[in-house]
Scaffold this active site. Sequence first.
Site, PDB file in Angstrom:
ATOM      1  CG  ASP A  57      -4.694  34.099-100.451  1.00 42.30           C
ATOM      2  OD1 ASP A  57      -3.553  33.889-100.007  1.00 42.30           O
ATOM      3  OD2 ASP A  57      -5.675  33.385-100.185  1.00 42.30           O
ATOM      4  CD  GLU A  59      -7.084  29.624-104.957  1.00 40.68           C
ATOM      5  OE1 GLU A  59      -7.226  30.644-104.281  1.00 40.68           O
ATOM      6  OE2 GLU A  59      -6.866  28.500-104.455  1.00 40.68           O
TER       7      GLU A  59
END
Length: 149
Positions: free
Chosen positions: A74, A58
């Site tokens: 994000d 991520e």
Amino acid sequence: MRKSMLFLGFLVFLGLALPGTQGKKIPRCEMVKILRQNGFQGFEGTTVADWMCLVKHESDYNTKAYHDNGSSRDYGIFQINSKYWCNDGKTSGSKNACKISCSKLQDDNLGDDIRCAKKIAREAHGLSPWYGWKNHCRGKDLSSFVRGC
Ligand SMILES: *[C@@H]1O[C@H](CO)[C@@H](O)[C@H](O)[C@H]1NC(C)=O
């Protein structure tokens, strides 16, 4: 004298500016330690190795990580999304379920990131909300992420 002072000033500027732009990359075993100390092992049936693989894919362990896909963004080490979990003031219909400003998820204090990531995993009963984990980690041998730590 003047030139050397300018150069010194430039070095100070670099020192202040670079951490702000690049973020802090947490060393692998340091991240393992943080996850262990915060009770991630066994949390909702997950392992520290699962979380390590998730964080690797991520954010690459970068506390300042940021991705914008046009409709939402994000933030931080767990790449927490502005549509559901945090408020960045520019995501329409944001639920802000973690009741936090998204920018707080990009600083070096991981306490709020950890609290929100656990809320996400608790509600999902696992790590399926994270595509990085679903696409790269689920069902794989993840022992290398914690080896030697
Ligand atoms: C952007 O990400 C959000 C959250 O993961 C997702 O719901 C949305 O469909 C994505 N939008 C685009 C255009 O990919």
